[in-house]
Structure formats: C-alpha cells, structure tokens
Write a protein that holds these residues in place. Sequence first.
Motif, PDB file in Angstrom:
ATOM      1  N   THR A  36     -15.769  42.247  25.058  1.00 22.39           N
ATOM      2  CA  THR A  36     -17.140  42.646  24.756  1.00 22.39           C
ATOM      3  C   THR A  36     -17.355  42.897  23.266  1.00 22.39           C
ATOM      4  N   ARG A  39     -17.051  39.126  21.812  1.00 26.07           N
ATOM      5  CA  ARG A  39     -17.486  38.038  22.679  1.00 26.07           C
ATOM      6  C   ARG A  39     -16.352  37.071  23.023  1.00 26.07           C
ATOM      7  N   LEU A 104     -24.411  44.862  30.676  1.00 23.03           N
ATOM      8  CA  LEU A 104     -24.111  43.499  31.117  1.00 23.03           C
ATOM      9  C   LEU A 104     -23.274  43.560  32.384  1.00 23.03           C
ATOM     10  N   GLY A 107     -21.561  39.385  31.879  1.00 24.75           N
ATOM     11  CA  GLY A 107     -22.286  38.680  30.839  1.00 24.75           C
ATOM     12  C   GLY A 107     -23.776  38.541  31.065  1.00 24.75           C
ATOM     13  N   ARG A 109     -27.541  40.093  31.499  1.00 22.95           N
ATOM     14  CA  ARG A 109     -28.335  41.292  31.228  1.00 22.95           C
ATOM     15  C   ARG A 109     -28.806  41.903  32.548  1.00 22.95           C
ATOM     16  N   TYR A 142     -25.308  40.484  20.462  1.00 16.76           N
ATOM     17  CA  TYR A 142     -25.962  40.500  21.772  1.00 16.76           C
ATOM     18  C   TYR A 142     -27.480  40.628  21.732  1.00 16.76           C
ATOM     19  N   VAL A 150     -22.806  48.913  23.934  1.00 19.10           N
ATOM     20  CA  VAL A 150     -22.806  47.933  25.020  1.00 19.10           C
ATOM     21  C   VAL A 150     -21.839  48.401  26.091  1.00 19.10           C
ATOM     22  N   GLN A 152     -20.241  46.729  29.449  1.00 17.91           N
ATOM     23  CA  GLN A 152     -20.138  45.526  30.260  1.00 17.91           C
ATOM     24  C   GLN A 152     -19.273  45.799  31.497  1.00 17.91           C
ATOM     25  N   ASP A 300     -26.708  30.442  28.321  1.00 21.08           N
ATOM     26  CA  ASP A 300     -25.884  30.737  27.151  1.00 21.08           C
ATOM     27  C   ASP A 300     -24.918  29.589  26.878  1.00 21.08           C
ATOM     28  N   SER A 318     -28.665  31.401  22.906  1.00 16.68           N
ATOM     29  CA  SER A 318     -29.039  32.043  24.160  1.00 16.68           C
ATOM     30  C   SER A 318     -30.528  31.825  24.403  1.00 16.68           C
TER      31      SER A 318
END
Length: 598
Positions: A36, A39, A104, A107, A109, A142, A150, A152, A300, A318
């Motif tokens: 995360t 990426r 996330l 990955g 949203r 992101y 973030v 995830q 993506d 994206s």
Amino acid sequence: MQSSSCSMRRPLAVALLSSLSAIAAAQTTQPEVVVTATRTPVTIDRTLASVSVIDRHDIETSGAVDLVALLRREAGVDIVRSGGLGQQTSVFVRGANSNQVLVLIDGVRAAAATTGGYAWEHLPVEQIERIEIVRGPRAALYGSDAIGGVIQIFTRRGSGAHAAIGVGNHDTWIGDAAFGQQSGRFRFGLRGSIVDTEGFSAQNEDGFSYDPDRDGSTRRSVAADAGFDFDAVRIDAHLLAGDSEIEFDRGVTDVDHRFGRIALHGGSTLSWTLAAAHAREDLLTPAFDARFETRREQFDWQQSLGLEQRGELVWGVSLVNERGASIDTASGNTQYSGDRDHRAGFGSWRDGRGAWNWELAARHDDYDGFGGETSAQAALGLQYAADGRLRASYAEGFRAPNLNELYSPGFWGGLFAGNPTLDPERSRAFELGVAQTFGAHAIDLRLYHNDVRDLIDFAGGETFQAINIGRARLRGAEAEWRWQQERWLLAGNLGWQQALNRDNDQPLIRRAPRKASLRLERGFGRGHAGIELQAVSARPEFGGELPGYAIASGYLRWPLTARLDLDLRLENLTDRDYELLRGFNTAGFGGQVLLRWH
C-alpha cells in the motif's frame, strides 16, 4: 452499560494466565512485505512511510469478531462506535476526519460516494486476510481522501477447508465456513460468514432518542475468488458481498454492499496490472423514509520497471465513474442524484545510493465539476547504521466533495443544502522519523505536522449551505516499541496529537490528545495467549469533554486436537464503565468463544 457476573472471570483468567507458562520455542522473523505504501511489493523495513500491518495470525490469535478490537490498538488511530457490536463505526487517523481516510478493499475504493465515509461495521473479520495502515497523506499515489492516511483491506483467498462456530454474551452467534482448492494452474475459493447478536441498548439516558430496548445486528457475507496462471499472464478475480440489518433506537437500517474486481498481471522486470472493479452500496432506513444508493466503476492500469539496486519506476492511469442517489421512500421521489467521472495519471520513482534512499511521486486528478488537482510527495531515508535509519517526508493530500455535499437539497426548505461549486479540501504534511533496533528490541519514533485548508462546512448564509471555509492543524508524535524473543512478544505504542480547528482555536471533537496501547503475547506449539491494554485520555465532545478510560482484554488459542482449536477472547476485564460517544453505551465485561476446524 452492560456487565456479567464475576464468577465467570476466575476460571477463564486462570486458564489465560496458566497458558503463559508454556515452554518457548524458537522462531525467526523476516521483514513483512507491504504494497500500500508504494503500490508495489516492498519489505516494510525499506518503506519511507509509517506503516502497520495486521495479518491473519494477528486476527485469529486476538479472537476479535469485529474491526474495532483490531484497529483501536494501532498508533494514531481513534475509534468511535455508537453502541455495541455492529453499530455505526467511524475511524480517525492522525486527527483527520473519518471521510479523510482512504479505504481500499483489494484495491477498490470502498467509501460510499454519497457520504464519502466507509461503513466499518459491515465488514466481518472472517473475510480479512490482512490490513495495511499507511499514516499520512498519499494523494500522489491514490488521489482523493488520503489526507489522514490509507487503510487497505485484503480479503482471504481459498485454501483447503475451514469452519468456525462460536458464541458470546449478548446472545451473540458466529459462524464461518470456507473451501478452496488448487488444481494445476487453477485455483478457486468460497467463504461464507454470519455474525448475529441481540446486543444491548445502544443509547443511555443522555442519548437524543433513548429507548432501553436491545439494539442488535445481523451481518451476513459471502466471498468468492478464482485465479488462473497462464505462461505469461495471471488472472485473478474476487467478489465480496454482504447484507446487514442494524437495529437502533428509532428503527432498523438495512445495508447491502458488493465489491468485485478482476485483474490481469504480466511481466517480470517490466511488470503490469490491468484491473476492472465494481462497488455498490444500498442503504435503507424505513423509519426516516430514506434510501441511499451508490455505484462505482473503477479501471486501473499500472506498470512498474525494476531498476538496479532495488530501485523502481511505477506509473499508471485510473478511470472512475461514480453515481449516487437519495430517495424518499414514502413518496418515491428522488431527492437528488449525481453522476461524475474521475480521471487520473500518476508516476513514482523509488531508488537509493549507498546509505541513502528516496521516493518521489506525483499525480494529477481531473474531476467533473471542479477540474484538476495535482499532488506530490517526496521522502528521503538515511541508513546511518546497520540497525538504524532516519527518514523525512513531505506529502500533499486532498478530498473531493462527496455527492451529498454537492447535490443534497437539504432539509426543511433548503437548510444544510449541498453546493455544486465546492472545491476540494487540501492538505500539506511533513514527517520525521527514526527507527532503531537493539537486539530483540525495535523502536520507531515519528513526528508529523499536517495543515488542512478549504475544509467543507455547512456554514453558508442563513440556510447553512455547504462552503469551503474551515482550516485545521493536525500534529503529533508517535512512539512504537516491539520486543520479540523466541515465543514471547511485548509490543506497545504511545501517541500524542493536537487536532485543532484553526478558525476558532478549538480542538476537534472525538480525537484523543493522548493514547497508549500495550500487548503481551506468548506462543506455545500451535497455541497462543495474550493480554492487551488500551488507555485513552479525555477528549472533546459535543456537550463537554468525555473522560478518559483504560480497558484490558485477554485472548487464548488452545489446540484441542490436530485439526481443532478453541479461541477465547475476554473484553473489558475490569468491567470499566466508559463512553466512546456521548449518550451511547459500550460493552462491559464479556467475550466470545469459538471452535475452529481446519
């Protein structure tokens, strides 16, 4: 507040403490790989961000049946829940608003496009493989929402057969079953889970709609995954679907949510990923004649090029379309509906020379409505010794207005209405950190400062329309310490933060200025035992300050046979009476026990 008899505690406490005297066995710990923060896969000791990982081992040994028990022990994380298990839950990271944390799921949203927030209470821990928490802005990688950080969530993948059944106080029942298999290059898995509780009264006498009845919840979920490995391309697909029924003092809320993603992966030195995802959420509250619908499609493409000496270039694009609507179920009229497209391109460079390493990233987001937003971040690290490293970073963040803030017609003739001319909220953050290892001891110290501007507030004119007016300053210090020796683990963290409204110099509500967590664990064979403590200082709240509190919990995994384990978790061992939210109850002493077959 709820409590149980003291007679239950003595034999369970004896079992918990006696397990700590089991014989130790040696184990080797390798740096975890996280994705995360950058990426792409990188070991956690090579990242230049503040990252924490909650893996499947942590989840199962904790005995937790919801995310609150897991997240509340992490540095920089504040939790607010309006009642017991399954009730509405908000998560604050480093003092940022709950909708300023990007969530996330594999990955995708996960936040609702209408409110901009994620409903943490609807995701069962049995569907989670691991959680990665990255603190600080990450807009350069992101885009929107990553002002505080973030989080995830990676869902589980099928492997073999598993089942669990459990019970807890407040008439709680837990069930989970899964099956997965791999045949040559093909694999698949299927998992279903349910958590049902009668609960207790969500509100007390100080609540705005107090009713002493029990407010329970039922959460059902199913997940499926499949994959096939071709010679040059790998394909992965997964689906997570769930529905929840949450009782509150004025009615019931029904929530249906779906997350699905299919991805193609290829390459080695020059690797790429192409993914398409869909997310939807329907929330119905008959007592308020309200229904909210959210739909999101996400595409993506990401490519990475490995460089010498472990460096890497990453770039991609994206595309997101999101739609939402608010419907009056009594009349059938649509209060508002919104549809917007979002396009973004990003790139990052991670490399190092000698004792130095660095990360640079930039991204441009283009939204229908307010145009473009460019974000950047930079980080620098110095390995000043074999077991010590310094790091410094600068990062920008922003949050695009959600559909409610843009298009809601408001209440009672236009009060608190949305505003389609809103700009995004923006932030700039700095962080300094040092990580040092002393034999079996590891220490990580961090200082951060985050200025947020153009905050959206319902303060425009006589009708309190949404406008960009607010400013906030989020700053603090965090210290994490970990000692691991053979089968013993002692880990803890201390946090100080100041979340301040710069327009009136008042602290932001529900953020604790001081927080501490401590965890002691011992493994024995396939078994495990531990005790944890969380202490939270007094914090501002509507109607006055909420007092601080400290709670202790214990957990135990006891192997019964080669394939059967017993998991026990005891919450609030001292039966502490406290509040996370004014007017709402929390659970007293209690817990749950599960039988796991594998």
